[in-house]
Design a protein around this motif. Structure first.
Motif, PDB file in Angstrom:
ATOM      1  N   MET A  71       0.860  -1.342  -0.001  1.00  0.00           N
ATOM      2  CA  MET A  71      -0.042   0.035  -0.002  1.00  0.00           C
ATOM      3  C   MET A  71       0.886   1.256   0.062  1.00  0.00           C
ATOM      4  O   MET A  71       2.237   1.147   0.417  1.00  0.00           O
ATOM      5  N   GLY A  72       0.448   2.166  -0.532  1.00  0.00           N
ATOM      6  CA  GLY A  72       1.135   3.545  -0.316  1.00  0.00           C
ATOM      7  C   GLY A  72       0.248   4.576  -1.082  1.00  0.00           C
ATOM      8  O   GLY A  72      -0.895   4.697  -1.273  1.00  0.00           O
ATOM      9  N   ILE A  73       0.934   5.992  -1.256  1.00  0.00           N
ATOM     10  CA  ILE A  73       0.546   7.151  -1.742  1.00  0.00           C
ATOM     11  C   ILE A  73       1.411   7.799  -2.628  1.00  0.00           C
ATOM     12  O   ILE A  73       2.535   7.982  -2.304  1.00  0.00           O
ATOM     13  N   TRP A  74       0.847   7.782  -3.945  1.00  0.00           N
ATOM     14  CA  TRP A  74       1.561   8.689  -4.772  1.00  0.00           C
ATOM     15  C   TRP A  74       1.400  10.295  -4.716  1.00  0.00           C
ATOM     16  O   TRP A  74       0.206  10.675  -4.251  1.00  0.00           O
ATOM     17  N   PHE A 117       6.640   8.627  -3.985  1.00  0.00           N
ATOM     18  CA  PHE A 117       5.783   7.672  -3.360  1.00  0.00           C
ATOM     19  C   PHE A 117       6.310   7.192  -2.074  1.00  0.00           C
ATOM     20  O   PHE A 117       7.231   7.049  -1.873  1.00  0.00           O
ATOM     21  N   MET A 118       5.035   7.110  -1.212  1.00  0.00           N
ATOM     22  CA  MET A 118       5.374   7.008   0.192  1.00  0.00           C
ATOM     23  C   MET A 118       4.716   5.613   0.426  1.00  0.00           C
ATOM     24  O   MET A 118       3.559   5.509   0.303  1.00  0.00           O
ATOM     25  N   ARG A 119       5.389   4.455   0.802  1.00  0.00           N
ATOM     26  CA  ARG A 119       4.901   3.370   1.345  1.00  0.00           C
ATOM     27  C   ARG A 119       4.240   3.393   2.438  1.00  0.00           C
ATOM     28  O   ARG A 119       4.560   4.183   3.375  1.00  0.00           O
ATOM     29  N   CYS A 120       3.072   2.725   3.000  1.00  0.00           N
ATOM     30  CA  CYS A 120       2.319   2.862   4.163  1.00  0.00           C
ATOM     31  C   CYS A 120       2.129   1.463   4.763  1.00  0.00           C
ATOM     32  O   CYS A 120       2.046   0.664   3.959  1.00  0.00           O
ATOM     33  N   LYS A 121       2.149   1.315   6.128  1.00  0.00           N
ATOM     34  CA  LYS A 121       1.984   0.196   6.709  1.00  0.00           C
ATOM     35  C   LYS A 121       0.638   0.153   7.592  1.00  0.00           C
ATOM     36  O   LYS A 121       0.560   1.354   7.968  1.00  0.00           O
ATOM     37  N   PRO A 122      -0.170  -0.817   7.879  1.00  0.00           N
ATOM     38  CA  PRO A 122      -1.035  -0.724   8.913  1.00  0.00           C
ATOM     39  C   PRO A 122      -0.525  -0.071  10.257  1.00  0.00           C
ATOM     40  O   PRO A 122       0.514  -0.310  10.629  1.00  0.00           O
ATOM     41  N   PRO A 123      -1.309   0.828  10.940  1.00  0.00           N
ATOM     42  CA  PRO A 123      -2.794   0.851  10.671  1.00  0.00           C
ATOM     43  C   PRO A 123      -3.278   1.781   9.617  1.00  0.00           C
ATOM     44  O   PRO A 123      -4.394   2.120   9.339  1.00  0.00           O
ATOM     45  N   VAL A 124      -2.232   2.468   9.060  1.00  0.00           N
ATOM     46  CA  VAL A 124      -2.389   3.512   7.974  1.00  0.00           C
ATOM     47  C   VAL A 124      -3.292   2.951   6.570  1.00  0.00           C
ATOM     48  O   VAL A 124      -2.668   2.036   5.975  1.00  0.00           O
ATOM     49  N   VAL A 126       5.380   3.471  10.005  1.00  0.00           N
ATOM     50  CA  VAL A 126       4.494   3.130   9.185  1.00  0.00           C
ATOM     51  C   VAL A 126       4.724   3.841   7.940  1.00  0.00           C
ATOM     52  O   VAL A 126       4.008   3.461   7.044  1.00  0.00           O
ATOM     53  N   PHE A 127       5.816   4.647   7.799  1.00  0.00           N
ATOM     54  CA  PHE A 127       6.035   5.286   6.447  1.00  0.00           C
ATOM     55  C   PHE A 127       7.183   4.896   6.065  1.00  0.00           C
ATOM     56  O   PHE A 127       8.237   5.122   6.770  1.00  0.00           O
ATOM     57  N   ASN A 128       7.612   5.010   4.742  1.00  0.00           N
ATOM     58  CA  ASN A 128       8.885   4.547   4.290  1.00  0.00           C
ATOM     59  C   ASN A 128       8.945   5.041   2.638  1.00  0.00           C
ATOM     60  O   ASN A 128       8.147   4.469   1.772  1.00  0.00           O
ATOM     61  N   GLU A 129       9.749   6.213   2.464  1.00  0.00           N
ATOM     62  CA  GLU A 129       9.493   6.835   1.063  1.00  0.00           C
ATOM     63  C   GLU A 129      10.382   5.854  -0.015  1.00  0.00           C
ATOM     64  O   GLU A 129      11.524   5.523   0.453  1.00  0.00           O
TER      65      GLU A 129
END
Length: 274
Positions: A1-4, A87-94, A74-77
């Protein structure tokens, strides 16, 4: 999961720092997570290849039960070797959709100041697969599950799988008929064509759900970059929230506007979208 995240030309470094600060703030606000300074300052060595970064993440998950300490919060660019794109990778609970939408809702109402001057559009990604016909179908079935009823697979399942599929179908029956629109974005990729992506995804959706380009109940976001296909389903207020474009939302909040700009937010050629 992540966010562009997109940003203005030649502002990628400043945008990366703003992205880190904004996401950390909302991780604490929404989930009570206080993150530590770390990978977003450029220490991540995944630069230039998102596929390699994802493979590295998969490897880290496999090692999780072996006591691996490769957990940076929870975040890893993931560093992208392309101007104006992060792009930022997301880990739960995000959860990328909920997370991005809340940031945009606050920006639209002026609930927080426009300090993210170098961040433009946020595009949440709930599922990532290979950018191929098989990967596209895989991503569609995973991303749309729980949002829209899908056409059954064209393969025979064993008894256990049939029972599981039956449970899934029962759950899907609770999904009343919705309208939808498909919004693809393709960068640095030549295999999957825009019209083919739209047609293939639409063919997997049950006919009870109808296309509505003007005011859909649900919007299917498709992001294809190099060899990666990402997908998510966002609520129908995506257009009202300026397609999750923070710059436009800040302008709207500052000018006191409450209504979306209907003409400019609609696709120029509706025949190419569904």
């Amino acid at each position: 999961m992540g966010i562009w995240v997109t940003c203005p030309l030649h502002m990628k470094g400043k945008a990366a720092r703003e992205m880190e600060l904004l996401f950390d703030e909302y991780a604490e606000k929404l989930y009570g997570i206080k993150t530590e300074d770390g990978p977003a300052d450029g220490s991540d060595d995944d630069e230039g290849d998102i596929e390699a970064a994802i493979q590295k993440e998969i490897g880290a998950l496999k090692d999780k039960n072996k006591g691996s300490s490769n957990d940076n919060g929870v975040f890893n660019e993931v560093r992208i070797n392309q101007e104006c794109l992060l792009f930022m990778r997301c880990k739960p609970p995000v959860e990328p959709v909920e997370f991005s939408r809340r940031i945009c809702q606050d920006a639209a109402t002026g609930s927080h100041s426009a300090r993210a001057r170098y961040l433009n559009r946020l595009t949440p990604v709930s599922v990532i697969a290979k950018a191929s016909e098989t990967g596209l179908e895989e991503a569609t079935r995973k991303a749309l599950a729980g949002h829209l009823k899908l056409q059954p697979k064209d393969v025979k399942a064993d008894a256990a799988s049939t029972e599981k599929d039956g449970e899934t179908e029962d759950a899907e029956e609770a999904l009343g008929p919705f309208t939808f629109a498909i919004r693809p974005s393709i960068r640095n990729h030549n295999t999957l064509q825009r019209d083919d992506v739209i047609t293939r995804i639409a063919s997997l959706i049950d006919p009870q759900h109808k296309v509505n380009l003007g005011s859909p109940d649900k919007v299917i976001l498709v992001e294809v970059y190099q060899t990666i296909c990402g997908m998510s389903v966002v609520p129908g207020d995506w257009d009202t929230l300026k397609k999750y474009n923070l710059t436009e939302l800040y302008k709207q909040a500052n000018s006191g506007k409450t209504e979306p700009e209907s003409d400019s937010s609609k696709p120029a050629n509706k025949s190419n979208e569904a």
